[in-house]
Write an enzyme that holds these catalytic residues in place. Sequence first.
Site, short mmCIF file in Angstrom:
data_model
loop_
_atom_site.label_atom_id
_atom_site.label_comp_id
_atom_site.label_asym_id
_atom_site.label_seq_id
_atom_site.Cartn_x
_atom_site.Cartn_y
_atom_site.Cartn_z
N ASN A 9 15.04 -55.20 -20.73
CA ASN A 9 14.17 -56.09 -19.97
C ASN A 9 13.84 -57.25 -20.90
O ASN A 9 13.06 -57.11 -21.82
CB ASN A 9 12.89 -55.35 -19.55
CG ASN A 9 11.86 -56.29 -18.91
OD1 ASN A 9 12.17 -57.44 -18.60
ND2 ASN A 9 10.64 -55.80 -18.72
N LYS A 11 12.27 -59.92 -20.30
CA LYS A 11 10.98 -60.57 -20.02
C LYS A 11 11.15 -62.09 -20.04
O LYS A 11 12.21 -62.58 -19.65
CB LYS A 11 9.91 -60.08 -21.00
CG LYS A 11 9.84 -58.54 -21.02
CD LYS A 11 8.64 -57.98 -21.72
CE LYS A 11 8.68 -56.47 -21.68
NZ LYS A 11 7.52 -55.82 -22.25
N HIS A 96 6.66 -53.67 -12.77
CA HIS A 96 6.37 -53.64 -14.21
C HIS A 96 4.87 -53.83 -14.44
O HIS A 96 4.23 -54.59 -13.71
CB HIS A 96 7.17 -54.73 -14.93
CG HIS A 96 7.17 -54.55 -16.42
ND1 HIS A 96 6.11 -54.93 -17.20
CD2 HIS A 96 8.07 -53.97 -17.24
CE1 HIS A 96 6.36 -54.60 -18.45
NE2 HIS A 96 7.55 -54.03 -18.51
N GLU A 98 3.29 -55.52 -16.49
CA GLU A 98 2.89 -56.92 -16.70
C GLU A 98 2.73 -57.64 -15.36
O GLU A 98 1.87 -58.52 -15.21
CB GLU A 98 3.91 -57.62 -17.61
CG GLU A 98 3.78 -57.10 -19.05
CD GLU A 98 5.06 -57.13 -19.86
OE1 GLU A 98 6.03 -57.82 -19.48
OE2 GLU A 98 5.10 -56.44 -20.91
N GLU A 168 6.52 -46.17 -18.24
CA GLU A 168 6.15 -47.06 -19.34
C GLU A 168 4.63 -46.99 -19.55
O GLU A 168 3.88 -47.70 -18.86
CB GLU A 168 6.55 -48.50 -19.01
CG GLU A 168 8.03 -48.69 -18.79
CD GLU A 168 8.48 -50.12 -19.08
OE1 GLU A 168 9.39 -50.28 -19.90
OE2 GLU A 168 7.90 -51.06 -18.51
N GLY A 174 5.14 -53.11 -26.26
CA GLY A 174 5.00 -54.22 -27.18
C GLY A 174 3.97 -53.99 -28.28
O GLY A 174 3.58 -54.93 -28.97
N SER A 214 8.00 -49.65 -26.74
CA SER A 214 8.32 -49.61 -28.17
C SER A 214 9.47 -48.66 -28.50
O SER A 214 9.45 -48.00 -29.54
CB SER A 214 7.07 -49.28 -28.98
OG SER A 214 6.08 -50.28 -28.79
P1 13P Z 1 8.81 -53.07 -25.53
O1 13P Z 1 10.11 -52.30 -25.71
O2 13P Z 1 8.85 -54.44 -26.12
O3 13P Z 1 7.63 -52.26 -25.93
O4 13P Z 1 8.68 -53.32 -23.94
C1 13P Z 1 8.87 -52.27 -23.07
C2 13P Z 1 8.92 -52.80 -21.69
O5 13P Z 1 7.93 -53.28 -21.16
C3 13P Z 1 10.19 -52.76 -20.98
O6 13P Z 1 10.03 -53.05 -19.63
#
Ligand code: 13P
Length: 251
Positions: A9, A11, A96, A98, A168, A174, A214
């Site tokens: 992903n 982002k 997601h 976010e 997640e 992150g 992560s």
């Molecule tokens: P990270 O791997 O940067 O923690 O992000 C995970 C994520 O949100 C994947 O959709």
Amino acid sequence: MRKNIVAGNWKMNTTVPEGVALAKEVNEALKGADKKCDVVICVPFTHLVSVADVIDQNVLGLGAENCADHKSGAYTGEVSAPMVASTGAKYVILGHSERRQYYGETAETLREKVALALENGLTPIFCIGEVLEERENGTYNEVVKAQIVDALFNLSAEDFGKLVLAYEPVWAIGTGKTATAEQAEDMHAHIRAVIAEKYGKEVADNTSILYGGSCKPSNAAELFAKPNVDGGLIGGAALKCADFMGIVNAF
Ligand code: 13P
């Protein structure tokens, strides 16, 4: 039987030229590789057409990171599921954390998005996961169950069978703070039990459930070794070909 999948992903990262270069690099790295999982990259809308042009989707699948909750019309700035499908993409990340957190996505809008994605032949990678407070106060199993029930249990068993789920935990995204392999396994087993209760054991056993948060080359093997963890949804580590391949090769 369910598939193992490692999905990136990206982002809101990379310009189009940077993204095309990264996609090419990953595609090249995968060509000769003896991979034990499907590999997908989910990229910004602006990148889809150009990335589709430079990758072989038999080797590397392509997806979007979101789609609209309407098919077409006066929704300035939105990108619909038919538009995503017309780029050649086959996957779409939906729900997601976010998007839920910053853009107010609710179970209701997600039901629309899932329906439109499926209608247009896209495989939703549907994200669920609790926030830190819910992990700490012990409500995480109920929270994740409610996310699944509220957004997905209107689907027929046939349609549910087309989904990929991604657990997640928001506190692990992150932050560098990965869920332990045991925490991931416990939650994935819980999710599978929730699915089995509604759709039966066969549908539950056939659903790929990815872990995200992560995930990196150094912890992927331990996570993927767990029986209910069928791969990963990778943020930061998907932006460097070597790191992403390190995770792919963890299978
Ligand atoms: P990270 O791997 O940067 O923690 O992000 C995970 C994520 O949100 C994947 O959709």
